[in-house]
Scaffold this motif. Structure first.
Motif: not given
Ligand code: T5A
Length: 211
Positions: A59-78
């Motif tokens: 659904r979010h093909d082409g997501m910005a690299v920083d968005t991808e990075l921050l979502l990975m760490f958001a999931a990790r924090a949780e």
């Protein structure tokens, strides 16, 4: 005070055999009497699994690299706050399919994010916590992608070119060379029985050293 549990991770490119080897490692650890929690990243909590869908789906093909990075760490924090840290403190062992080494490999090696920027987020989210043992299942990308391709429709990462996975692999191997006490590199291109034998050896060696 109860000794904290051990934190063990499995890493490798797509189709390296992480899920297959995780089942074996989990069985060996439980047979040795360890209370074990199995998890995965991105994911591991309801919010983390919702983020996983956003990260891996199309659904979010082409997501910005920083968005991808921050979502990975958001999931990790949780994941850390709701699951990994409480379990480790209670003396349970945590076995996790991927963790922060994957961020260095995929967002760093694959997408080209500077290592120092990932390190800032790592420190922020994890403090000093690192896995006690990381099994790196290493194999050439062509072999891994062929195995993974036989099984399911490619996700957002699996659609990348072979050169992307070559960079990912290179970073994984560099990290293993930099931290030889934590990493064990398994030759995952070998037939499954042999890979499983290597994994079992590493797990038994770790169990003996930990207790
Ligand atoms: N990601 C993740 C990031 O970019 N940054 C991050 O910080 C994190 C945490 C997650 C994606 O997210 C990215 C990386 C990933 O692209 P995932 O589902 O966790 O995705 O990872 P995948 O690698 O896509 O998982 P796979 O299921 O494809 O790979 P596995 O688990 O390594 O492989 P497995 O065990 O399912 O095996 C694949 C097939 O090969 C066979 C198995 O039977 C199976 O059919 N097989 C073998 N065949 C022959 N010989 C062997 N030795 C075999 N071992 C397994």
């Amino acid at each position: 005070m109860r000794k904290r549990g051990a934190f063990i991770t499995l890493e490798g490119i797509e189709g390296a055999g992480k899920s297959t080897c995780m089942a074996l490692a989990a069985r060996l650890l439980r047979d040795a009497g360890r209370e074990l929690v199995e998890s995965r990243e991105p994911g591991g909590t309801p919010l983390g699994e919702a983020l996983r869908e956003l990260l891996l789906g199309h659904r979010h093909d082409g997501m910005a690299v920083d968005t991808e990075l921050l979502l990975m760490f958001a999931a990790r924090a949780e994941h850390l706050h709701r699951k990994i840290l409480p379990d480790l403190r209670q003396g349970r062992w945590v076995l996790c399919d991927r963790f922060t080494d994957a961020t260095y490999a995929y967002q760093g090696g694959g997408r080209g994010v500077e290592e120092s920027r990932i390190a800032v987020l790592e420190k922020w989210v994890q403090g000093d916590l690192k896995p006690d043992l990381t099994l790196l299942l290493d194999l050439p990308p062509e072999v891994g992608l062929e195995r993974a391709g036989k099984r399911s429709k490619p996700d957002r990462f699996e659609k990348e070119r072979v050169s992307f996975f070559e960079r990912v692999r290179r970073v994984y191997l560099q990290r293993a060379a930099d931290e030889p006490r934590r990493f064990r590199v398994i030759d995952a291109a070998r037939p499954l029985e042999e890979v499983e034998r290597q994994v079992a050896e590493v797990v038994q060696e770790f169990l003996a050293a930990w207790s």
